[in-house]
Design an enzyme around this catalytic site. Structure first.
Site, short mmCIF file in Angstrom:
data_model
loop_
_atom_site.label_atom_id
_atom_site.label_comp_id
_atom_site.label_asym_id
_atom_site.label_seq_id
_atom_site.Cartn_x
_atom_site.Cartn_y
_atom_site.Cartn_z
NE ARG A 77 -9.70 -4.62 13.37
CZ ARG A 77 -10.65 -4.94 12.47
NH1 ARG A 77 -11.41 -6.00 12.60
NH2 ARG A 77 -10.87 -4.16 11.42
CB SER A 78 -10.07 -8.82 9.59
OG SER A 78 -10.61 -7.62 9.18
CG PHE A 94 -20.00 -14.21 12.28
CD1 PHE A 94 -20.62 -14.56 13.47
CD2 PHE A 94 -20.51 -13.13 11.56
CE1 PHE A 94 -21.75 -13.87 13.94
CE2 PHE A 94 -21.63 -12.43 12.01
CZ PHE A 94 -22.25 -12.80 13.21
N GLY A 95 -20.81 -16.67 9.51
CA GLY A 95 -21.60 -16.50 8.29
C GLY A 95 -22.95 -15.86 8.57
CB ILE A 149 -17.55 -15.76 5.03
CG1 ILE A 149 -19.03 -15.68 4.66
CG2 ILE A 149 -17.34 -16.33 6.43
CD1 ILE A 149 -19.87 -14.66 5.46
CG LEU A 164 -23.22 -7.92 13.86
CD1 LEU A 164 -24.13 -7.22 12.86
CD2 LEU A 164 -22.10 -8.63 13.14
NE ARG A 201 -22.03 -3.26 13.94
CZ ARG A 201 -23.36 -3.25 13.83
NH1 ARG A 201 -24.11 -2.82 14.85
NH2 ARG A 201 -23.94 -3.68 12.73
CD GLU A 249 -18.75 -6.58 12.59
OE1 GLU A 249 -19.83 -6.16 13.02
OE2 GLU A 249 -18.36 -7.74 12.72
CB THR A 292 -22.32 0.77 5.48
OG1 THR A 292 -23.66 1.21 5.74
CG2 THR A 292 -22.37 -0.52 4.65
P1 TGC Z 1 -33.89 -4.46 15.17
O1 TGC Z 1 -35.36 -4.70 15.24
O2 TGC Z 1 -33.35 -3.08 15.31
O3 TGC Z 1 -33.16 -5.38 16.30
C1 TGC Z 1 -33.56 -6.69 16.61
C2 TGC Z 1 -33.22 -6.91 18.08
O4 TGC Z 1 -31.79 -6.82 18.25
C3 TGC Z 1 -31.47 -5.72 19.15
N1 TGC Z 1 -30.27 -5.08 18.58
C4 TGC Z 1 -29.03 -5.25 19.06
N2 TGC Z 1 -28.56 -5.93 20.12
C5 TGC Z 1 -27.22 -5.90 20.35
N3 TGC Z 1 -26.36 -5.24 19.56
C6 TGC Z 1 -26.80 -4.55 18.48
N4 TGC Z 1 -25.94 -3.91 17.70
C7 TGC Z 1 -28.19 -4.53 18.19
N5 TGC Z 1 -28.95 -3.97 17.22
C8 TGC Z 1 -30.21 -4.31 17.47
C9 TGC Z 1 -32.68 -4.83 19.15
O5 TGC Z 1 -32.77 -4.11 20.35
C10 TGC Z 1 -33.81 -5.84 19.01
O6 TGC Z 1 -33.97 -6.46 20.27
P2 TGC Z 1 -35.40 -6.94 20.78
O7 TGC Z 1 -35.18 -7.39 22.19
O8 TGC Z 1 -36.30 -5.74 20.67
O9 TGC Z 1 -35.81 -8.05 19.86
O10 TGC Z 1 -33.37 -5.17 13.85
P3 TGC Z 1 -33.43 -4.67 12.35
O11 TGC Z 1 -33.73 -5.84 11.49
O12 TGC Z 1 -34.31 -3.44 12.24
O13 TGC Z 1 -31.90 -4.30 12.05
C11 TGC Z 1 -31.29 -3.20 12.47
C12 TGC Z 1 -29.91 -2.96 11.77
C13 TGC Z 1 -30.08 -2.45 10.34
C14 TGC Z 1 -29.26 -1.91 12.62
C15 TGC Z 1 -29.09 -4.27 11.73
O14 TGC Z 1 -29.62 -5.19 10.84
C16 TGC Z 1 -27.64 -4.02 11.37
O15 TGC Z 1 -26.84 -3.69 12.22
N6 TGC Z 1 -27.25 -4.19 10.06
C17 TGC Z 1 -25.85 -4.15 9.65
C18 TGC Z 1 -25.40 -5.54 9.30
C19 TGC Z 1 -23.97 -5.78 9.68
O16 TGC Z 1 -23.34 -5.04 10.40
N7 TGC Z 1 -23.43 -6.93 9.25
C20 TGC Z 1 -22.13 -7.32 9.66
C21 TGC Z 1 -21.82 -8.74 9.22
S1 TGC Z 1 -20.40 -9.45 9.98
C22 TGC Z 1 -19.09 -8.60 9.34
O17 TGC Z 1 -19.19 -7.65 8.64
C23 TGC Z 1 -17.78 -9.10 9.74
S2 TGC Z 1 -16.44 -8.20 9.15
C24 TGC Z 1 -15.36 -8.70 10.34
C25 TGC Z 1 -13.97 -8.56 10.08
O18 TGC Z 1 -13.44 -9.10 9.09
O19 TGC Z 1 -13.35 -7.87 10.96
P1 FAD Z 2 -25.51 -3.13 0.98
O1 FAD Z 2 -26.30 -3.47 2.18
O2 FAD Z 2 -26.01 -3.60 -0.34
O3 FAD Z 2 -25.31 -1.57 0.92
C1 FAD Z 2 -25.00 -0.86 -0.30
C2 FAD Z 2 -25.06 0.64 -0.02
O4 FAD Z 2 -26.37 1.00 0.41
C3 FAD Z 2 -24.12 1.07 1.13
O5 FAD Z 2 -23.62 2.34 0.84
C4 FAD Z 2 -25.06 1.14 2.32
O6 FAD Z 2 -24.59 2.03 3.32
C5 FAD Z 2 -26.33 1.63 1.66
N1 FAD Z 2 -27.54 1.29 2.40
C6 FAD Z 2 -27.96 0.05 2.80
N2 FAD Z 2 -29.12 0.15 3.46
C7 FAD Z 2 -29.46 1.47 3.49
C8 FAD Z 2 -30.53 2.22 4.04
N3 FAD Z 2 -31.52 1.62 4.71
N4 FAD Z 2 -30.53 3.57 3.88
C9 FAD Z 2 -29.52 4.20 3.23
N5 FAD Z 2 -28.48 3.54 2.68
C10 FAD Z 2 -28.43 2.19 2.81
N6 FAD Z 2 -20.08 -10.54 6.65
C11 FAD Z 2 -20.18 -11.65 7.46
O7 FAD Z 2 -21.27 -12.11 7.77
N7 FAD Z 2 -19.05 -12.26 7.92
C12 FAD Z 2 -17.80 -11.81 7.64
O8 FAD Z 2 -16.81 -12.39 8.10
C13 FAD Z 2 -17.68 -10.66 6.79
N8 FAD Z 2 -16.45 -10.21 6.40
C14 FAD Z 2 -16.35 -9.21 5.47
C15 FAD Z 2 -15.09 -8.90 4.95
C16 FAD Z 2 -14.98 -7.92 3.95
C17 FAD Z 2 -13.65 -7.61 3.36
C18 FAD Z 2 -16.13 -7.20 3.53
C19 FAD Z 2 -16.02 -6.11 2.49
C20 FAD Z 2 -17.37 -7.53 4.03
C21 FAD Z 2 -17.50 -8.54 4.99
N9 FAD Z 2 -18.75 -8.94 5.47
C22 FAD Z 2 -18.87 -10.05 6.31
C23 FAD Z 2 -19.98 -8.35 4.91
C24 FAD Z 2 -20.30 -6.95 5.41
O9 FAD Z 2 -20.79 -6.96 6.70
C25 FAD Z 2 -21.29 -6.34 4.43
O10 FAD Z 2 -20.59 -6.08 3.23
C26 FAD Z 2 -21.93 -5.06 4.97
O11 FAD Z 2 -22.78 -5.36 6.04
C27 FAD Z 2 -22.69 -4.29 3.90
O12 FAD Z 2 -23.52 -5.11 3.15
P2 FAD Z 2 -23.49 -5.05 1.53
O13 FAD Z 2 -22.09 -5.15 1.09
O14 FAD Z 2 -24.45 -6.08 1.04
O15 FAD Z 2 -23.99 -3.62 1.17
#
Ligand code: TGC
Ligand code: FAD
Length: 394
Positions: free
Chosen positions: A96-97, A135-136, A169, A250, A254, A374, A376
């Site tokens: 699925r990923s 996606f980086g 990634i 995202l 999600r 995606e 935590t």
């Molecule tokens: P913040 O100021 O809240 O937001 C900036 C602007 O973005 C808007 N926004 C969103 N829009 C669409 N969807 C969302 N989920 C959105 N979240 C925020 C927001 O309204 C704002 O818009 P505007 O018009 O006011 O400029 O930004 P922040 O820097 O405070 O960040 C908020 C936070 C912590 C929620 C965000 O950084 C976050 O979601 N962090 C988690 C990072 C994450 O999920 N990384 C995932 C990486 S990719 C991955 O993990 C792939 S795994 C895939 C796989 O293998 O299946």
């Molecule tokens: P951190 O951000 O360091 O978090 C560590 C701990 O602190 C967690 O428990 C977290 O919940 C907690 N924490 C963080 N901030 C706060 C806060 N403000 N308050 C309280 N607690 C907090 N990323 C991509 O870009 N592309 C991909 O394709 C991708 N694929 C992935 C595949 C796998 C198998 C995995 C494991 C990860 C992948 N990721 C990808 C990255 C993934 O999105 C990140 O691992 C995730 O966003 C969490 O970041 P981190 O691991 O640096 O944890």
């Protein structure tokens, strides 16, 4: 057929699906039964993504399945897309990923933010699995907080030069094309973060396998290094404007995860239920013991709640009404539920539950990654806390 999947649909959610949605779900379920289940345990044990499945994913039309037919995609609604994710993750979260990343994190941004040339060049190839994408966004020091990223894109006379490191990634080592998010020095962008479409054979781009994983073993996870990667002007996705653009991607991914993990939980439940009616201990099947029946009731309840959440969030998305916070709630709740179901299923299986011949421990280990990536569980708590109180606790 119905008997085979008995217990998966306790609230008759089939009746809330259209005939087309059911047909799509059944077709993917059949494919997973025939093509994935027989090989996934071995691939997992050998720590490799089963690449032999890639052409089939293209033929099935599951890659970017909710994007328009005009670009070679299936043009399905979001509920059908979610059902596909559910069935694929019944096989394995790694599968699925692969599909999530390709569709929600590579094809979606190219469609939403790319130029028409980007769309025409890449979407048909990505839909048919002729090309693979990654996606980086995440960096070694910027996971939950991508706003702080330090990968840069510096403007030159005829394009851009990218430098930085991306971590964790998915599909990184297999990809033909990478969507890379970087801080630009372009004067027209308030937050500085923009997206680039980067062919992975561009000099200076390299991918290294992430070794040492104990989760998502049947998935390619890599570290990307970008060292003076020169790309032309048209590598920039013109519609990407600040952090909001990757965050919008995202939300798409999600959404798929909220459905997908229900599939993983269903696989665990089905396995545990079957085992409970066959395994005899103290002269009777363990399913006749009250403790195991509590487990089964809890699993069934969690899955049914998860199915209802996924379906409602899907209907809202199809109506164009869903908010990122509603998607966060579904991702958070369903990942938590699936982790619990997988762990309880593994426990019900006793010692057999730690074997690769059964799926519960594989799903349980996978789901720890899904709980983390995606956003935590904690980050989604804070997103919901902020939505309710109006106060940011990040
Ligand atoms: P913040 O100021 O809240 O937001 C900036 C602007 O973005 C808007 N926004 C969103 N829009 C669409 N969807 C969302 N989920 C959105 N979240 C925020 C927001 O309204 C704002 O818009 P505007 O018009 O006011 O400029 O930004 P922040 O820097 O405070 O960040 C908020 C936070 C912590 C929620 C965000 O950084 C976050 O979601 N962090 C988690 C990072 C994450 O999920 N990384 C995932 C990486 S990719 C991955 O993990 C792939 S795994 C895939 C796989 O293998 O299946
Ligand atoms: P951190 O951000 O360091 O978090 C560590 C701990 O602190 C967690 O428990 C977290 O919940 C907690 N924490 C963080 N901030 C706060 C806060 N403000 N308050 C309280 N607690 C907090 N990323 C991509 O870009 N592309 C991909 O394709 C991708 N694929 C992935 C595949 C796998 C198998 C995995 C494991 C990860 C992948 N990721 C990808 C990255 C993934 O999105 C990140 O691992 C995730 O966003 C969490 O970041 P981190 O691991 O640096 O944890």
């Amino acid at each position: 057929m119905a008997e085979k999947f008995q217990g998966f649909d306790f609230y008759d959610l089939d009746s809330a699906l259209s005939e087309e949605e059911r047909m799509i779900r059944d077709a993917i379920r059949e494919w997973v039964e025939e093509e994935v289940i027989p090989i996934i345990g071995e691939a997992y044990y050998e720590r490799r993504f089963p690449r032999s499945l890639i052409p089939g994913l293209g033929e099935l039309g599951v890659l970017g399945a909710n994007l328009p037919e005009k670009y070679g995609c299936a043009g399905l609604n979001n509920v059908a897309y979610g059902l596909i994710m559910q069935e694929l993750e019944r096989g394995d979260s790694g599968l699925r990923s692969f599909v999530s990343v390709q569709g929600a994190l590579v094809m979606y941004p190219i469609h939403a933010f790319g130029s028409e040339e980007h769309r025409r060049e890449w979407l048909p190839r990505l839909a048919s699995a002729d090309a693979i994408g990654c996606f980086g966004l995440t960096e070694p020091d910027y996971g939950s907080n991508p706003a702080g990223m330090i990968t840069t894109a510096k403007k030159t006379a005829d394009g851009w030069v990218l430098n930085g490191t991306k971590m964790w990634i998915t599909n990184g080592s297999m990809a033909d094309v990478a969507v890379i998010w970087a801080q630009t020095d372009a004067p027209d962008n308030p937050r500085g973060i923009r997206g680039f479409v980067v062919p992975t054979d561009t000099p200076g781009f390299s991918a290294r396998d992430q070794t040492g994983k104990l989760s998502l073993l049947a998935s390619d996870t890599s570290e990307l290094a970008l060292q003076d990667v020169h790309v032309p002007d048209d590598a920039l996705m013109p519609g990407s404007t600040g952090l909001k653009s990757p965050l919008m991607c995202l939300t798409q991914a999600r959404y798929g995860i909220a459905w997908g993990v229900v599939g993983a939980a269903m696989a665990c439940f089905h396995e545990a239920l079957g085992y409970s009616t066959q395994r005899i201990m103290f002269d009777t099947v363990i399913g006749a013991k009250q403790i195991q029946q509590v487990r089964i009731a809890d699993m069934l309840t969690g899955i049914t709640q998860g199915q209802l959440l996924a379906l409602q969030v899907g209907r809202l998305k199809d109506e164009g009404k869903v908010t990122p916070q509603q998607v966060s709630l579904a991702k958070r709740a369903n990942c938590h539920m699936a982790c619990e179901v997988a762990r309880e299923a593994r426990r019900l299986l006793g010692a057999n539950g730690i074997l690769v011949e059964y799926s519960a421990m594989r799903h349980m280990a996978n789901l720890e990654s899904v709980y983390t990536y995606e956003g935590t569980h904690d980050i989604h708590s804070l997103i919901l806390g902020q939505a309710m109180t109006g106060l940011s606790a990040f």
